[in-house]
Design a protein around this motif. Structure first.
Motif: not given
Lengths: 253, 219
Positions: A98-103, A111, A144, A146
């Motif tokens: 559950n990492l934040f993909p856009h960061l 954050i 990132y 991904c």
């Protein structure tokens, strides 16, 4: 005084009793492994303590703070302020990261310290970089999620939880979403944290790991704690039949 | 060709009105659409049901009819009841377009919001983020990426839908082109208007393609 105290916790989904009277204690600096077959309630127990689910009975105490008002029946949760304090003293590492993909990796780590704890950006970055180094992820701060392997992503998510400086760190099957050859790197990181006396609760299917890293092991089945004690006791001395058959199934596979 | 040199300034004037309808509609309908999307996901039925009804009416009846209803409806309401106020033509068009497009955007945004996994909310919650921090810093940025392709469709349709404003005699591009058609006794002005629409949408498509590429830095 134990840093985590769970007493007589009950939880049901509709008519299904998932947790039926769970009790255990954990001292600061100790590592607890929770093992048991699928559907035994391990993950639900973790999610109840970390407030992702609500309990229907019993009490939970984290670092001296009560999750629910003691003696309340039906359970009444503590005021929002207390719940928030408890939440900030508990960290959770998810099975699927559950990492934040856009960061970026570093932004994932900074954050919450910046937005929630109000730490300065520079200081949060510095802490973040130090944590990445500890996780063996130097040079990945601008990547990132991904662009990373599963093992690397899980190490980032461990670092993200550590960045909030939790008192107790929970792991919900941290290696179950990983290829077998990648589980080793996660287990190594957790072992290192254990050596540094991080208080941890780990739900896992890695039996050898559960035995080696833990000070205390709980075996759950059908929503109850069937056996608990030192790894020595649970894995060798216990004569419990359900535990024996569970462990033998594992050594076969 | 002298035809074209006198025609173009006239059509350009109409095109500016078209652009104004286009720009103002986007300006109002996107935030309104986001609000409606959030309301439609409300856990309260008293909020959810009226919003669903509103969306179904907006999507289920012609925009043409909605423009007429807003303009004449407000006119009759103020005329006969003495209360309320009536819209001028241009504001009536903007209101009708905005509430119509907001309904479509709302459904696109809702789809985008619901496609973000529960794990993202849980991770943010565990890190102590508030609900608004979670929405604006974690969820919304991911939604933007997901809704760009579907929104591009809506935006391009909007460019062409602006021609419906002529139903209450707003002199946008197509209305003026039709007038010139009569003056020239030729459909030639209509084709020139068509080129205007086409070029505008060509540019918009390029903008959206660029946006999609820009947002492609993560999966």
């Amino acid at each position: 005084m134990p840093i985590l105290k769970v007493s007589h916790v009950k939880k049901s989904f509709g008519s299904l009793d998932v947790l039926k009277d769970i009790s255990f204690e954990l001292n600061a600096g100790e590592v607890l492994s929770i093992i048991g077959p699928s559907g035994s309630g391990k993950s639900t127990l973790l999610r109840c303590i970390t407030q992702l689910e609500t309990i229907d009975g019993g009490e939970v105490q984290v670092d001296g703070k009560d999750l629910v008002i003691p003696g309340s029946n039906p359970v009444k949760y503590s005021p929002a302020k207390v719940l928030r304090d408890i939440r900030l003293s508990t960290g959770l590492v998810f099975q699927n990261f559950n990492l934040f993909p856009h960061l970026t990796v570093l932004q994932n780590l900074t954050i919450a310290p910046v937005r929630v704890l109000g730490i300065s950006r520079e200081q949060a970055r510095e802490t973040g970089r130090r944590l990445l180094k500890r996780m063996g992820l130097e040079g990945k701060e601008k990547s990132y999620p991904c662009e990373l392997s599963g093992g690397q992503q899980q190490r980032v998510s461990i670092a993200r939880a550590l960045a909030m400086n939790p008192k107790v760190l929970f792991f919900d099957e941290p290696t179950s979403a990983l290829d077998p050859e990648l589980t080793g790197e996660i287990l190594k990181v957790i072992k290192k944290l254990a050596e540094e006396k991080m208080t941890m609760v780990i739900v896992t299917h890695e039996m050898a790991f559960a035995r080696d890293v833990a000070d205390k092991v709980i075996f759950m089945d059908g929503g109850v704690v069937v056996e608990q004690g030192t790894p020595e006791h649970v894995f060798r001395e216990s004569g419990n039949e359900r535990l024996a058959s569970f462990l033998s199934r594992f050594s076969q596979s | 060709m002298s035809d074209l040199s006198s025609l173009l300034p006239i059509l350009w004037g109409g095109f500016c009105t078209t652009l104004a309808i286009f720009g103002l509609t986007l300006l109002f309908s996107i935030p309104l659409g986001l609000l409606i999307a959030v309301l439609k996901m409300s856990k309260w039925r008293l909020v959810r049901y009226p919003v669903s009804f509103y969306i179904s009416v907006m999507r289920g009846t012609p925009l043409l009819l909605q423009i007429v209803a807003i303009y004449f409806g407000s006119y009759y309401l103020s005329e006969y009841s003495g209360i309320g106020f009536s819209f001028d033509r241009f504001p009536a068009v903007i209101v009708a377009f905005s509430i119509n497009y907001a309904a479509y955007f709302a459904e696109i945004f809702r789809g985008g919001i619901q496609s973000v996994s529960k794990g993202q909310y849980e991770a943010a919650y565990m890190l102590g983020m508030t609900r608004s921090q979670t929405f604006f810093r974690i969820i919304l940025p991911q939604v933007v990426k997901r809704v760009v392709p579907a929104s591009a469709n809506e935006v391009i349709t909007l460019v062409k839908d602006t021609s419906l404003a002529q139903v209450i005699a707003v002199t946008e591009l197509f209305a003026l082109a039709k007038k010139q058609q009569a003056a020239y006794a030729s459909i030639y002005p209509l084709f020139v208007a068509g080129v205007f629409y086409y070029v505008a949408n060509l540019l918009l498509s390029a903008v959206f393609a660029y946006l999609e590429r820009k947002l492609n830095y993560y999966k």
